[in-house]
Design an enzyme around this catalytic site. Structure first.
Site, PDB file in Angstrom:
ATOM      1  N   HIS A 362       0.719  -1.233   0.019  1.00 10.34           N
ATOM      2  CA  HIS A 362       0.032  -0.175  -0.168  1.00 10.34           C
ATOM      3  C   HIS A 362       0.795   1.044   0.069  1.00 10.34           C
ATOM      4  CE1 HIS A 362      -3.520  -2.636   0.938  1.00 10.34           C
ATOM      5  NE2 HIS A 362      -4.250  -1.553   0.742  1.00 10.34           N
ATOM      6  N   GLY A 363       1.858   1.185   0.642  1.00 12.33           N
ATOM      7  CA  GLY A 363       2.720   2.577   0.753  1.00 12.33           C
ATOM      8  C   GLY A 363       3.726   2.403   2.091  1.00 12.33           C
TER       9      GLY A 363
END
Length: 503
Positions: A362-363
Site C-alpha cells: 500500500h505504501g
C-alpha cells in the site's frame, strides 16, 4: 489533451487528475465492446497494449512511468523464462515489490497528494500480475500431485510469447485501478475458451453468452451512483471530521454513531471505482461464470467487491472476504500459502508476513502500519469468537437457525461495522498522530472491544466455552494426506486510496 479536461474539472469541482481517471474508466466501456468483436488473437493483444498506452501517454502523461513498468515486465519475463528452481518466484517478487517500495518512498518524499495520478497506482496492480505469473509458471513445472486446486487451475505449462505477455500486462480495463487477473484467465478470454460451456446460448457470430451488456451497464450505473454519493456527501461525512473541534464537543455515543455514517461515504469511492472497472471487464467478456437456474448468464468472475456482504457482514471474516477480493486472493495464494511449509498449519509467522507485505504494497505512510498492527488483533479476536461462540449456536444440519444464532449474527453486523470503520481510520488519515488523535476522540472504542475480547478468551473464556462445544466430526484426510493450512485464515484488509494506488 488537458484542454479537454480542465473545463470539466472546474465544472464538477474535482482535480484534473480525478476527472482523467474517471473518464479513462468510462471510456473502457465502448472500447470493451470493440475488443470483444476482434477475432484475431494477436490483434486482441495489440488492442490492449494500444489502449493502455493511450491512457499513459496523451491522457496521463506518464512517460517515465511507462518506462518503469516496462522494465518490471521485461525483468519478470526474463527471470521466469530463464531461472529454474523454487527461488524464481521469490526473485520476481523481490524485484517488483522492491521497485514499488522505492516509488512509494519517492511519492512520500515529494509529498504528493493522493489526488495526483502517478505510476505507483498502476504499478500496484501490475505487481500482483507479475508475481502471480511467476508463481503460476513455477507451478507449471511442479508435479500435479503437489498442487492444490487453485494452483492446478492456474498453472502455466506453456510459456507465452512476448506479445501475449504484453497483452496480459496491459489489459486495459483493469490496468489503472485493478482488479488484476491471472494469466490463464486472460488467455481463456483471448482464445474464447472461457465461453466453452455456453451451450449454444450465444449471440450469432460470437461465442459470448447473451446478457453481457445488460450486466455491464448495470454495473456502470451502480458505480456512477456510488461516485455521486461520494462527490455530494464526502465533504460533510469523512473520517477527518473526527479531528474537528465541533466533533469533540459532542457526546461519545453521538461521535461513534456519526462516524459510522462517515465510514459508508468513505467506502463509496472504492465501490465506485471497482464496480466501474468490473463492468468494463465484463464488456470484454471477462468474468463469465456460467448460468443461473433460470438460464440467464452469470458474470461474477471479475468482481472485486460485494457491497451488501460488506455493509451487512455478520463477521469480520465475511466483511474482509468481500472487500478487494482479488487482492485477497493474491495475498493468500502468492504469499500466505507460499511461506507456510508443506504439511504444516499456517501460524503467526505466515500471518504477520502477509500483513507486512500488504502494508508495504500500500505504501510507506505510518497509518498503514498502525492499521495493520491493529488488524492483526482484530482477526485474532474474530477467529476466537467464531470458533468458540458461533459453534455453540449452530443448529443441527437441515434445521433453521436458532433465535440465539440470529441474534449473534445481528450483533456481528453491528460490531463488524463498528470495528472496520475504526480500523480504517489510519488508512484514510495516513498520519500516525492524526490517526491516534481520531481514535482518542472516538473513546478508543475499537481497542476496548477487541482488547476486551482478547482478555476474555485468553483469560479463561476459551477454556470455559470449550466445555460446551459439541464433539467435532473426524476430519477426512485430504488427497495429499496433509491438512489444509487456510481453514481459519482471514486475509488482511486493504483500504485503498481514491486516486492510484487503488488496490
Amino acid at each position: 489533451m488537458d484542454a479537454l479536461f480542465v473545463p470539466l474539472a472546474s465544472l464538477v469541482g474535482a482535480s484534473v487528475d480525478q476527472v482523467k481517471l474517471i473518464l479513462c474508466l468510462l471510456s473502457a466501456y465502448p472500447l470493451g465492446s470493440v475488443f470483444i468483436r476482434i477475432r484475431s488473437k494477436p490483434a486482441k493483444h495489440a488492442f490492449n497494449i494500444a489502449i493502455t498506452l493511450f491512457y499513459l501517454f496523451p491522457v496521463l502523461h506518464l512517460y517515465w512511468g511507462f518506462v518503469q513498468l516496462l522494465g518490471d515486465i521485461l525483468a519478470t519475463y526474463f527471470v521466469a523464462r530463464n531461472v529454474r528452481g523454487p527461488m524464481m518466484p521469490w526473485i520476481v517478487f523481490t524485484l517488483v515489490m522492491g521497485h514499488l517500495l522505492i516509488n512509494h518512498i519517492i511519492r512520500a518524499m515529494n509529498g504528493m497528494s493522493y489526488e495526483t495520478v502517478e505510476i505507483s497506482g498502476a504499478q500496484m496492480v501490475l505487481t500482483m500480475k507479475l508475481t502471480t505469473f511467476a508463481w503460476n509458471v513455477w507451478d507449471g513445472n511442479r508435479p500435479t500431485e503437489d498442487l492444490d486446486k487453485w494452483q492446478l487451475a492456474n498453472r502455466v505449462s506453456k510459456f507465452p510469447n512476448l506479445l501475449e505477455f504484453f497483452g496480459y500486462a496491459f489489459y486495459f480495463p483493469g490496468f489503472l485501478v485493478g482488479p488484476y487477473l491471472v494469466f490463464t484467465d486472460y488467455m481463456a478470454l483471448i482464445d474464447e475458451s472461457l465461453f466453452k460451456d455456453a451451450q449454444g446460448k450465444t449471440k450469432p457470430g460470437l461465442p459470448v453468452p447473451e446478457g453481457r451488456k445488460r450486466v455491464a451497464y448495470r454495473k456502470m450505473v451502480t458505480g456512477l451512483a456510488f461516485l455521486g454519493l461520494f462527490v455530494f456527501f464526502s465533504g460533510k461525512y469523512n473520517f477527518a471530521i473526527s479531528l474537528e473541534p465541533w466533533f469533540v464537543e459532542q457526546s461519545l455515543p453521538y461521535r461513534i454513531a456519526f462516524y459510522q455514517i462517515c465510514g459508508f461515504f468513505e467506502r463509496s469511492k472504492y465501490y465506485a471505482l471497482w464496480i466501474l472497472t468490473e463492468g468494463a471487464s465484463i464488456l470484454t467478456g471477462l468474468g463469465f461464470s456460467g448460468f443461473s437456474a433460470s438460464g440467464s448468464s452469470l458474470w461474477e468472475g471479475a468482481a472485486n467487491v460485494d457491497v451488501l456482504s460488506i455493509e451487512f457482514a455478520p463477521s469480520i471474516k465475511v466483511l474482509l472476504d468481500s472487500w478487494n477480493m482479488k487482492t485477497n486472493v493474491w495475498l493468500r495464494e502468492c504469499l500466505y500459502k507460499r511461506v507456510t511449509p508443506k504439511g504444516k498449519k499456517a501460524g503467526f509467522r505466515s500471518s504477520m508476513l502477509t500483513f507486512l507485505t500488504s502494508a508495504v504494497w500500500h505504501g510507506v505512510s505510518g497509518g498503514y502500519y498502525l492499521a495493520f498492527v491493529y488488524a492483526g488483533f482484530v482477526t485474532t479476536a474474530s477467529r476466537l469468537a467464531r470458533s468458540n461462540i458461533r459453534t455453540l449456536l449452530l443448529s443441527p444440519e437441515g434445521q433453521p437457525p436458532t433465535l440465539a444464532k440470529r441474534l449473534y449474527d445481528l450483533g456481528g453486523i453491528f460490531l463488524s461495522m463498528l470495528i472496520i470503520n475504526y480500523a480504517a481510520t489510519p488508512f484514510m488519515l495516513l498520519d500516525v498522530r492524526k490517526s491516534l488523535a481520531a481514535w482518542s476522540n472516538l473513546g478508543w472504542y475499537g481497542h476496548v472491544i477487541v482488547g476486551g475480547a482478547l482478555l476474555f478468551f485468553y483469560g479463561g473464556g476459551t477454556h470455559f466455552l470449550r466445555r460446551f462445544q459439541p464433539p467435532k466430526p473426524k476430519a477426512k484426510p485430504s488427497s495429499s494426506g496433509t491438512a489444509t493450512p487456510l481453514e481459519n485464515f482471514t486475509t488482511p484488509p486493504s483500504f485503498d486510496k481514491l486516486i492510484p494506488p487503488q488496490n
